[in-house]
Scaffold this motif. Structure first.
Motif, short mmCIF file in Angstrom:
data_model
loop_
_atom_site.label_atom_id
_atom_site.label_comp_id
_atom_site.label_asym_id
_atom_site.label_seq_id
_atom_site.Cartn_x
_atom_site.Cartn_y
_atom_site.Cartn_z
N LEU A 63 10.84 -0.70 10.35
CA LEU A 63 10.40 0.62 10.71
C LEU A 63 10.79 0.79 9.56
O LEU A 63 11.73 0.82 9.32
N ALA A 64 10.06 1.69 8.80
CA ALA A 64 10.12 2.74 7.18
C ALA A 64 10.87 1.41 6.70
O ALA A 64 11.83 1.96 5.59
N ALA A 65 10.14 0.07 5.51
CA ALA A 65 10.94 -0.52 5.14
C ALA A 65 10.62 -0.46 3.86
O ALA A 65 10.95 -1.81 3.45
N GLY A 66 9.43 0.31 3.86
CA GLY A 66 9.57 0.79 2.32
C GLY A 66 9.00 -0.67 1.20
O GLY A 66 7.98 -0.82 1.40
N THR A 67 9.17 -0.86 0.39
CA THR A 67 9.48 -1.74 -0.59
C THR A 67 9.28 -4.00 0.41
O THR A 67 9.22 -4.45 -0.27
N GLY A 68 9.61 -3.10 1.40
CA GLY A 68 10.60 -4.70 2.11
C GLY A 68 11.73 -5.56 1.45
O GLY A 68 11.94 -6.73 2.32
N VAL A 69 12.51 -4.84 0.76
CA VAL A 69 13.68 -5.29 0.54
C VAL A 69 14.51 -5.72 1.72
O VAL A 69 14.87 -6.83 1.88
N SER A 70 14.08 -4.48 2.76
CA SER A 70 14.94 -4.79 3.56
C SER A 70 15.16 -5.60 4.84
O SER A 70 15.47 -6.48 6.23
#
Length: 235
Positions: A63-70
């Motif tokens: 959640l709140a992953a932004g651009t998906g790097v995490s």
């Protein structure tokens, strides 16, 4: 060259303001995070994955992953991981990453009850208007026995270091952001929101009050960041 519109959210965290602010920083978000954290962001992502301990075949909500790097980091485990964020600009900036992405609000998650083996949120809970509601929503979509990991900025535990860190937040961080960010004014909000955030014990208590069991935390980088963990009762 056209100038990027300056957008800065206020600390009352109106969702449209926060989403617009993150849309404005999306283009260089990952680079800026690496620069202002002196590369510690990679370590924090690695430690978050270790805390979640995802296993092949599990379903993980980032959640709140932004651009998906995490989300990419979590996917190294073999688990099925989905990135969710309420900033469509952030998701668009990460669309080249081979992970499923969903636009969604942490306070009203677009997922069924008991959907995920684990839910995690990194550096995003601080930006939610109602963090207690968000933690209850994360509990709702987690399977009984499933787990929560929150990775968030916190309160340094060494007094001298805390003083130096707070000086960096309010003075040096915005200056560094001006050199690398596509929306440096947003990092003034970042610094202010970190200073206003609950400390480790306070956040742990609120997670427990939201229904999470066995809540514990671990300090990273001297308490600059804390990992809070808990699980959903049931089997």
């Amino acid at each position: 060259m056209a100038k990027t519109q300056s957008v800065r959210a206020s600390l009352d965290k109106q969702p449209h303001e926060v989403a617009s602010m993150f849309d404005g920083v999306a283009r260089r978000y990952d680079l800026t995070n690496t620069v202002i954290s002196a590369g510690q962001d990679r370590y924090w992502r690695w430690m978050t994955r270790r805390a979640i301990a995802p296993r092949p075949g599990e379903q993980i909500l980032d959640l709140a992953a932004g651009t998906g790097v995490s989300t990419v980091e979590l996917g190294k485990s073999g688990a099925w991981c989905v990135a969710a964020d309420f900033s469509r600009g952030m998701l668009a900036a990460g669309r080249f990453r081979a992970v499923p992405m969903v636009a969604g609000d942490a306070m009203a998650l677009p997922f069924a009850d008991n959907s995920f083996d684990a839910v995690t949120i990194s550096f995003g809970l601080r930006n939610v208007a109602d963090i207690d509601l968000a933690m209850r929503e994360m509990l709702r979509v987690t399977k009984p026995g499933g787990r929560l990991v929150i990775c968030e900025f916190s309160t340094p535990v060494i007094p001298v270091f805390k003083t130096v860190y707070m000086e960096y937040l309010m003075k040096a961080l915005p200056r560094v952001a001006r050199a690398v960010s596509s929306n440096p004014d947003a990092y003034v909000y970042l610094a202010e929101s970190i200073r206003a955030w609950p400390n480790q014990r306070q956040l742990g208590r609120r997670a427990a009050d939201a229904g999470w069991a066995g809540v514990k935390w671990r300090n990273l980088t001297g308490g600059v960041v804390a990992l809070h963990r808990g699980y959903k009762l049931g089997s």
